[in-house]
Write a protein that holds these residues in place. Structure first.
Motif, PDB file in Angstrom:
ATOM      1  N   SER A   1       1.706  -1.223  -0.027  1.00 13.15           N
ATOM      2  CA  SER A   1       0.038  -0.152   0.303  1.00 13.15           C
ATOM      3  C   SER A   1       1.057   1.547   0.160  1.00 13.15           C
ATOM      4  CB  SER A   1      -1.049   0.410   1.662  1.00 13.15           C
ATOM      5  OG  SER A   1      -1.311  -0.728   1.482  1.00 13.15           O
ATOM      6  N   TRP A   2       1.808   1.434  -1.119  1.00 14.27           N
ATOM      7  CA  TRP A   2       2.161   2.573  -0.925  1.00 14.27           C
ATOM      8  C   TRP A   2       2.051   4.013  -1.612  1.00 14.27           C
ATOM      9  CZ3 TRP A   2       7.303   2.314   0.608  1.00 14.27           C
ATOM     10  CH2 TRP A   2       8.463   1.114   0.824  1.00 14.27           C
ATOM     11  N   GLY A   3       2.245   4.871  -0.861  1.00  7.90           N
ATOM     12  CA  GLY A   3       2.110   6.557  -1.285  1.00  7.90           C
ATOM     13  C   GLY A   3       3.117   6.793  -3.183  1.00  7.90           C
ATOM     14  N   GLN A   4       2.542   7.743  -3.659  1.00 12.69           N
ATOM     15  CA  GLN A   4       3.028   8.286  -4.521  1.00 12.69           C
ATOM     16  C   GLN A   4       5.017   8.846  -4.645  1.00 12.69           C
ATOM     17  OE1 GLN A   4       1.045   9.900  -3.135  1.00 12.69           O
ATOM     18  NE2 GLN A   4       2.153  12.051  -2.919  1.00 12.69           N
ATOM     19  N   GLY A   5       5.007   9.406  -3.175  1.00 12.38           N
ATOM     20  CA  GLY A   5       5.656  10.029  -2.848  1.00 12.38           C
ATOM     21  C   GLY A   5       6.178  11.402  -3.013  1.00 12.38           C
ATOM     22  N   THR A   6       7.117  11.352  -2.345  1.00 14.31           N
ATOM     23  CA  THR A   6       7.432  13.649  -2.054  1.00 14.31           C
ATOM     24  C   THR A   6       8.334  13.918  -1.693  1.00 14.31           C
ATOM     25  OG1 THR A   6       6.507  15.605  -0.814  1.00 14.31           O
ATOM     26  CG2 THR A   6       6.963  13.523   0.809  1.00 14.31           C
ATOM     27  N   GLN A   7       8.967  14.805  -3.038  1.00 10.23           N
ATOM     28  CA  GLN A   7      10.472  15.004  -2.999  1.00 10.23           C
ATOM     29  C   GLN A   7      10.770  15.464  -2.092  1.00 10.23           C
ATOM     30  OE1 GLN A   7      12.627  13.633  -5.335  1.00 10.23           O
ATOM     31  NE2 GLN A   7      14.184  14.887  -3.751  1.00 10.23           N
ATOM     32  N   VAL A   8      11.842  15.452  -1.515  1.00  7.35           N
ATOM     33  CA  VAL A   8      12.722  16.604  -0.145  1.00  7.35           C
ATOM     34  C   VAL A   8      14.937  16.401  -0.513  1.00  7.35           C
ATOM     35  CG1 VAL A   8      13.983  16.400   1.932  1.00  7.35           C
ATOM     36  CG2 VAL A   8      11.278  15.623   2.021  1.00  7.35           C
ATOM     37  N   THR A   9      14.705  18.543  -0.969  1.00  7.49           N
ATOM     38  CA  THR A   9      15.689  18.387  -1.854  1.00  7.49           C
ATOM     39  C   THR A   9      16.330  19.184  -0.529  1.00  7.49           C
ATOM     40  OG1 THR A   9      14.934  18.211  -3.484  1.00  7.49           O
ATOM     41  CG2 THR A   9      17.239  19.434  -2.762  1.00  7.49           C
TER      42      THR A   9
END
Length: 130
Positions: free
Chosen positions: A119-127
């Motif tokens: 049940s993974w989410g789509q992800g969010t970028q952290v820079t």
């Protein structure tokens, strides 16, 4: 189960960021929600997780003392508070669910492995960059 992450962005080293993970469709009260991250060219790494059944938490050594995972029961939201961010924290951060219902002591012994989470989410970028 559906998972949606949010809260990523660009921050300078030493600053903070809070990620959110909202889950829906759960059919059990015993599961763990974990945060993973994946940097370009690297394997997906387990960062932190919280076991809903007993509210215990686990942190990878790389983030211990800097990141805090917490959960708001009423709206099935899990937060990842990230302080003292470093350039090496730069990655796509994913939220996922382990439906087996283990306490976080399991992950302290066996570590967080992506194949154990679904049940993974789509992800969010952290820079993290100056």
């Amino acid at each position: 189960v559906q998972i949606v992450e949010s809260g990523g962005g660009l921050v300078q080293p030493g600053n903070s960021l809070r990620l959110s993970c909202v889950g829906s469709g759960f059919t059990s009260d015993y599961y763990a929600i974990g945060w993973f991250r994946q940097a370009p060219g690297k394997e997906r790494e387990g960062v932190a997780c919280i076991s809903v059944g007993d509210s215990t938490t686990y942190y990878a050594d790389s983030v211990k003392g800097r990141f805090t995972i917490s959960r708001i029961n009423a709206n099935n939201t899990v937060y990842l508070q990230m302080n003292s961010l470093k350039p090496e924290d730069t990655a796509i951060y994913y939220c996922a669910v382990d439906h087996r219902g283990y306490s976080s002591a399991y992950y302290a012994r066996y570590s967080m492995t992506a194949r154990d989470f679904g049940s993974w989410g789509q992800g969010t970028q952290v820079t993290v960059s100056s």
